[in-house]
Design an enzyme around this catalytic site. Structure first.
Site, PDB file in Angstrom:
ATOM      1  N   TRP A   1      11.971 -48.736  -2.817  1.00  0.00           N
ATOM      2  CA  TRP A   1      12.782 -48.525  -4.007  1.00  0.00           C
ATOM      3  C   TRP A   1      13.991 -49.475  -3.952  1.00  0.00           C
ATOM      4  O   TRP A   1      14.634 -49.616  -2.926  1.00  0.00           O
ATOM      5  CB  TRP A   1      13.254 -47.055  -4.081  1.00  0.00           C
ATOM      6  CG  TRP A   1      14.229 -46.836  -5.195  1.00  0.00           C
ATOM      7  CD1 TRP A   1      13.928 -46.653  -6.504  1.00  0.00           C
ATOM      8  CD2 TRP A   1      15.660 -46.828  -5.108  1.00  0.00           C
ATOM      9  NE1 TRP A   1      15.075 -46.533  -7.245  1.00  0.00           N
ATOM     10  CE2 TRP A   1      16.161 -46.634  -6.407  1.00  0.00           C
ATOM     11  CE3 TRP A   1      16.561 -46.976  -4.051  1.00  0.00           C
ATOM     12  CZ2 TRP A   1      17.522 -46.575  -6.688  1.00  0.00           C
ATOM     13  CZ3 TRP A   1      17.925 -46.920  -4.331  1.00  0.00           C
ATOM     14  CH2 TRP A   1      18.395 -46.718  -5.637  1.00  0.00           C
TER      15      TRP A   1
ATOM     16  N   ASP B   1      19.114 -43.425 -22.598  1.00  0.00           N
ATOM     17  CA  ASP B   1      18.312 -43.122 -21.401  1.00  0.00           C
ATOM     18  C   ASP B   1      18.238 -41.618 -21.173  1.00  0.00           C
ATOM     19  O   ASP B   1      18.427 -40.807 -22.104  1.00  0.00           O
ATOM     20  CB  ASP B   1      18.917 -43.890 -20.207  1.00  0.00           C
ATOM     21  CG  ASP B   1      17.879 -44.295 -19.171  1.00  0.00           C
ATOM     22  OD1 ASP B   1      17.491 -43.417 -18.370  1.00  0.00           O
ATOM     23  OD2 ASP B   1      17.442 -45.461 -19.169  1.00  0.00           O
ATOM     24  N   ASP B   2      18.016 -41.237 -19.962  1.00  0.00           N
ATOM     25  CA  ASP B   2      17.782 -39.854 -19.547  1.00  0.00           C
ATOM     26  C   ASP B   2      18.921 -38.910 -19.953  1.00  0.00           C
ATOM     27  O   ASP B   2      20.088 -39.295 -19.915  1.00  0.00           O
ATOM     28  CB  ASP B   2      17.639 -39.882 -18.009  1.00  0.00           C
ATOM     29  CG  ASP B   2      17.073 -38.613 -17.450  1.00  0.00           C
ATOM     30  OD1 ASP B   2      16.857 -37.666 -18.219  1.00  0.00           O
ATOM     31  OD2 ASP B   2      16.843 -38.579 -16.229  1.00  0.00           O
TER      32      ASP B   2
ATOM     33  N   ARG C   1      12.737 -35.338  -6.594  1.00  0.00           N
ATOM     34  CA  ARG C   1      13.824 -35.311  -7.574  1.00  0.00           C
ATOM     35  C   ARG C   1      13.794 -34.001  -8.387  1.00  0.00           C
ATOM     36  O   ARG C   1      13.964 -34.019  -9.585  1.00  0.00           O
ATOM     37  CB  ARG C   1      13.713 -36.519  -8.518  1.00  0.00           C
ATOM     38  CG  ARG C   1      15.028 -36.942  -9.121  1.00  0.00           C
ATOM     39  CD  ARG C   1      14.821 -37.907 -10.288  1.00  0.00           C
ATOM     40  NE  ARG C   1      16.096 -38.392 -10.776  1.00  0.00           N
ATOM     41  CZ  ARG C   1      16.272 -38.989 -11.940  1.00  0.00           C
ATOM     42  NH1 ARG C   1      15.264 -39.188 -12.761  1.00  0.00           N
ATOM     43  NH2 ARG C   1      17.448 -39.407 -12.304  1.00  0.00           N
TER      44      ARG C   1
ATOM     45  N   LYS D   1      11.391 -46.371 -23.481  1.00  0.00           N
ATOM     46  CA  LYS D   1      11.351 -46.621 -22.032  1.00  0.00           C
ATOM     47  C   LYS D   1      10.612 -45.451 -21.405  1.00  0.00           C
ATOM     48  O   LYS D   1      11.067 -44.311 -21.484  1.00  0.00           O
ATOM     49  CB  LYS D   1      12.777 -46.718 -21.486  1.00  0.00           C
ATOM     50  CG  LYS D   1      12.846 -46.910 -19.977  1.00  0.00           C
ATOM     51  CD  LYS D   1      14.301 -47.107 -19.548  1.00  0.00           C
ATOM     52  CE  LYS D   1      14.470 -47.123 -18.046  1.00  0.00           C
ATOM     53  NZ  LYS D   1      15.890 -47.136 -17.665  1.00  0.00           N
TER      54      LYS D   1
ATOM     55  N   ASP E   1       9.427 -43.689 -18.241  1.00  0.00           N
ATOM     56  CA  ASP E   1       9.790 -43.628 -16.826  1.00  0.00           C
ATOM     57  C   ASP E   1       8.805 -42.750 -16.054  1.00  0.00           C
ATOM     58  O   ASP E   1       8.037 -41.969 -16.639  1.00  0.00           O
ATOM     59  CB  ASP E   1      11.215 -43.046 -16.747  1.00  0.00           C
ATOM     60  CG  ASP E   1      11.967 -43.506 -15.517  1.00  0.00           C
ATOM     61  OD1 ASP E   1      11.342 -44.044 -14.592  1.00  0.00           O
ATOM     62  OD2 ASP E   1      13.196 -43.303 -15.485  1.00  0.00           O
TER      63      ASP E   1
ATOM     64  N   CYS F   1       8.466 -48.118 -16.663  1.00  0.00           N
ATOM     65  CA  CYS F   1       9.473 -47.998 -15.622  1.00  0.00           C
ATOM     66  C   CYS F   1       8.972 -46.908 -14.689  1.00  0.00           C
ATOM     67  O   CYS F   1       8.345 -45.953 -15.132  1.00  0.00           O
ATOM     68  CB  CYS F   1      10.799 -47.577 -16.268  1.00  0.00           C
ATOM     69  SG  CYS F   1      12.099 -47.147 -15.089  1.00  0.00           S
TER      70      CYS F   1
ATOM     71  N   ASP G   1      15.416 -50.674 -10.012  1.00  0.00           N
ATOM     72  CA  ASP G   1      16.680 -49.974 -10.240  1.00  0.00           C
ATOM     73  C   ASP G   1      17.839 -50.734  -9.617  1.00  0.00           C
ATOM     74  O   ASP G   1      18.995 -50.373  -9.834  1.00  0.00           O
ATOM     75  CB  ASP G   1      16.614 -48.558  -9.645  1.00  0.00           C
ATOM     76  CG  ASP G   1      16.060 -47.567 -10.652  1.00  0.00           C
ATOM     77  OD1 ASP G   1      15.925 -47.930 -11.835  1.00  0.00           O
ATOM     78  OD2 ASP G   1      15.754 -46.432 -10.252  1.00  0.00           O
TER      79      ASP G   1
HETATM   80  C1  DGJ Z   1      14.949 -44.207 -13.102  1.00  0.00           C
HETATM   81  C2  DGJ Z   1      15.047 -45.446 -13.939  1.00  0.00           C
HETATM   82  O1  DGJ Z   1      14.600 -46.546 -13.221  1.00  0.00           O
HETATM   83  C3  DGJ Z   1      16.476 -45.613 -14.411  1.00  0.00           C
HETATM   84  O2  DGJ Z   1      16.609 -46.821 -15.086  1.00  0.00           O
HETATM   85  C4  DGJ Z   1      16.820 -44.451 -15.273  1.00  0.00           C
HETATM   86  O3  DGJ Z   1      16.047 -44.468 -16.433  1.00  0.00           O
HETATM   87  C5  DGJ Z   1      16.627 -43.151 -14.519  1.00  0.00           C
HETATM   88  N1  DGJ Z   1      15.323 -43.072 -13.914  1.00  0.00           N
HETATM   89  C6  DGJ Z   1      16.834 -41.967 -15.409  1.00  0.00           C
HETATM   90  O4  DGJ Z   1      16.535 -40.788 -14.782  1.00  0.00           O
END
Ligand code: DGJ
Length: 745
Positions: free
Chosen positions: A200, A367-368, A444, A477, A479, A527, A549
């Site tokens: 990662w 985003d999230d 997570r 996006k 994820d 992603c 990331d």
């Molecule tokens: C992991 C992604 O790689 C980040 O860019 C972001 O979107 C977070 N997750 C959000 O939880």
């Protein structure tokens, strides 16, 4: 390109302007591999390529003779247990417990174009004349299982796409325990093996070593292609480099568990296997059922690593990626993740968006954290309903406001996951991958939805389509933030549990297919905690992927450099983020961050309001530059010039197809005192053309292509005296984390 079958010798010769691929039917009916490499003449037969000699300790196919040993003859799709002791391409468990198979040539067809691989991502053609496909049909008489080996040659040259298809036409069910996409026996082992590995935030680092007797392998058993390894390996001759020499790239168009392996045997031949990881794979094939392996793509060149990469880039850009965004320069975006994490409300988002608009940014991505009970990562995944305490008029209202500002709106999802603290989990606790009665591992604080089940995919499709259909969303996006554990499907019988990993990925592909079909103008970016699913499988649906990331400019040099070996620049998600950087706490100049990210899809991941006036002005100039040159940066012919894995300086460049324009990126990590001049030799230019070189919009001089490629740009300063050829001694004090962009026109 041509595919020829010589009847008498039962030899196939597949050739295009660059390569020949030759195979023959062996005396026992199996397919033997004769040659893969630079194009050679067509001949009726190549008997000298069949190395049939008696050897001590060999086992032989026929009674009373000691020549045909499957171990010593190169195979097209090796089997174990009948004189070949190498790792096989296929393993089939039969009703009587045997795993011996005997696939013999039955026939073949040649078709124009390329057939689709049902339910799987794959390279494609738009017109039949772009490719030709050979299907060799083999049969194992005992089980009645048919094996089709598919080979597609592209008119472009140097590319061979392969896969295998199994059809059970026999009397009873069998279990496919291993079904590789590609088996490639090479006649020697004089190769360096290159893999793209890491972890990662440090994905796709280039790792290289010499092949040696034994096994070299990388793979993933995490349920996704992974941060740790990429489904792509290269074998190169030790003397080959970026610009010359024999190189073969092997790429798997797949996003799940995979294995890439090279086995060097006692006689120095090399067997490459590439496909779904056989560990935990067990596919039950009932009578009449079929199994199609994912596609593997091989690229051969004698022109070095850059040529191999450019071939992959063209193919993956134009004939793997699809849809509205395939050929379009990508919007400059701003993403709120590193600006706010989950600590936001609508007002905060709008203030970031407002500043972004002033800077010329085109797309705002939320985003999230916008849905369900999600205020941190312990809750909410699975509940794709906007949190109206944060966003009073939901996503529809926010998207409208962003559009009203003159920007497009994008949204984050993590469709494959659920938190236990969610409405979805409370309603369907059995929808996760888990073994009933056993404990469940979390990652997570989240659990993996069982995408092998259609009803689960249907439900997630419904909730995503509801948002996307009712709001002006131009970008998604997608994820995926944890690896799979306890891979078990509550809805499948015991003897089909070995199918779950693959069925899961088929479910992911199915959801992607349905969403991209229903919303063809949405730009999808994949992603997986950054770069854990940066693979060709997902490029088929999402033409760009968040590469890592880690958004630090210096870390990104290695990540983007490594990624470029297989994947086009238009697919590499790259952003400018705040300093000190959130992953490594390093402070790099704003210019360096943009100079690295502009060789990618480009965007920002910070709150522009926190920048100084001067920095905001710099951002405006960066966005303007990107808009002007993004076509060239993202779709030009990309050359790696200097490797971050080998020294203090990295350099790369992109050249337009007509070679009228180019952009060079030069990056130096640490400054030094009184350093020597170094010359950066450029590549891919027209020798005869006179190029004007610009830096920061200022004309630096004009040089012929041959000067720039043979003399080079003099880019290394001495801490004083940083010059281009012929420009005289300018004074330029270098700095740490220095970078420069040169535009050649
Ligand atoms: C992991 C992604 O790689 C980040 O860019 C972001 O979107 C977070 N997750 C959000 O939880």
């Amino acid at each position: 390109m041509s595919i020829t079958f010589h009847e008498t010798s039962r030899t196939f010769h597949l050739s295009d302007s660059k390569i020949s691929y030759i195979m023959t039917v062996l005396p026992n009916g199996h397919m033997g591999q004769l040659y893969f490499g630079k194009r050679i003449h067509q001949k009726e037969e190549y008997p000298y390529l069949l190395e049939m000699v008696p050897r001590p300790m060999g086992s032989y196919v026929f009674e009373g003779e000691r020549t045909l040993s499957l171990e010593h003859v190169k195979q097209e799709y090796g089997v174990y247990g009948s004189s070949d002791y190498r790792f096989p391409a296929v393993e089939i468990l039969q009703e009587n417990g045997s795993r011996i198979v005997d696939f013999r040539y039955k026939g073949h067809t040649v078709t124009a174009g390329k057939p689709e691989l049902k339910g799987l991502p794959a390279t494609y053609t738009e017109k039949d004349e772009e490719a030709e496909t050979l299907t060799v049909v083999l049969e194992d008489e005992e089980t009645g299982v048919e094996l089709e080996l598919l080979y597609t040659l592209f008119a472009e040259g140097g590319i061979l796409a392969r896969s295998a298809r199994f059809v059970n036409r026999g009397g009873s069910a069998v279990h496919l325990l291993k079904a590789m996409s590609l088996c490639m026996d090479l006649p020697d082992c004089e190769y360096d093996w290159i893999q793209f590995s890491g972890a990662w935030a440090r994905e796709r680092h280039v790792k290289e070593r010499r092949l040696e007797q034994g096994i070299q392998a990388v793979g993933s058993m995490r349920g996704h292609s992974s941060h740790e390894h990429n489904p792509f390996i290269v074998l190169k001759r030790p003397a080959a480099d970026e610009f010359q020499g024999e190189v073969i790239g092997f790429s798997l168009v797949y996003s799940g568990n995979f294995l890439a392996q090279a086995e060097v045997d006692a006689h120095d031949t090399t067997r490459v296997l590439l496909g779904i990881h056989p560990e935990w794979f067990d596919w039950k094939l009932e009578l009449g059922e079929e199994f199609q392996t994912p596609e593997a793509v091989m690229v051969y060149t004698s022109g070095g690593l850059n040529d191999m990469s450019q071939t992959f880039h063209r193919l993956y850009c134009k004939r793997l990626a699809r849809g509205y965004w395939r050929d379009r320069a990508r919007p400059v975006l701003i993403n709120n993740w590193e600006a706010t994490y989950m600590d936001f409300d609508e007002e905060k988002l709008l203030s970031i968006a407002g500043k972004a608009k002033e800077s010329g940014i085109e797309l705002f991505v939320l985003d999230d954290g916008w849905f369900g009970a999600r205020r941190d990562d312990t809750a909410g995944l699975g509940d794709w309903k906007p949190n109206t305490e944060l966003l009073p008029k939901g996503i529809t209202g926010l998207a409208e406001k962003i559009e009203g500002m003159g920007m497009k709106f994008g949204l984050w999802f993590e469709p494959e996951m659920v938190n236990k603290n969610s409405e979805l989990f409370r309603a369907h606790p059995d929808w996760i991958l888990a073994v009933p009665g056993r404990s469940q591992s979390q990652g997570r604080y989240q659990y993996v939805l069982d995408f092998s089940r259609k009803e689960v995919v249907d439900y997630i499709y419904g909730s995503m389509a509801d948002i996307l259909g009712n709001a002006k969303v131009s970008y998604v996006k997608w994820d995926m933030n944890r690896s799979i554990t306890e891979c078990y499907c509550a809805a499948l019988p015991a003897d089909r549990q070995g199918e779950v990993f693959h069925r899961y990925i088929l479910g992911v592909y199915d959801l992607y297919e349905r969403l991209t079909a229903a919303f063809p103008h949405i730009l999808f970016e994949s992603c997986a905690s950054g770069g854990a699913r940066f693979d060709p499988g997902l490029l088929y649906y999402a033409p760009q992927a968040w590469a890592s990331d880690d958004s630090d400019a210096i870390e990104r040099l290695k990540i983007q450099y490594g990624t470029s070996y297989c994947y086009p620049i238009s697919s590499i998600g790259a952003h400018v983020s705040a300093v000190p950087n959130h992953q490594v706490m390093r402070s790099t100049p704003l210019s360096a961050r943009a100079d690295v990210a502009c060789f990618g899809t480009f965007g920002y991941e910070l709150d522009l309001n926190r920048l100084t006036e001067e920095e905001q002005e710099e951002v405006r100039r960066q966005v303007e530059f990107m808009k002007k040159y993004r076509g060239l940066l993202q779709f030009g012919r990309f050359y790696r010039l200097k490797s971050p894995f080998e020294g203090n300086v990295t350099a790369w460049m992109s050249v337009s197809e007509d070679r009228e324009k180019a952009i060079v990126g030069w990056y130096r990590i640490l400054n030094g005192a009184n350093m020597p001049y170094t010359r950066l030799k450029l590549a891919g230019l027209d020798e005869e053309r006179l190029y004007t070189v610009y830096e920061d919009g200022k004309k630096q001089g004009a040089f012929y292509g041959d000067e720039l490629m043979n003399v080079g740009l003099i880019t290394t300063d001495t801490s004083a005296g940083d010059v281009l050829p012929g420009l005289g001694q300018g004074l330029h004090m270098g700095k740490d984390f220095d970078s420069r962009i040169f535009v050649l026109e």
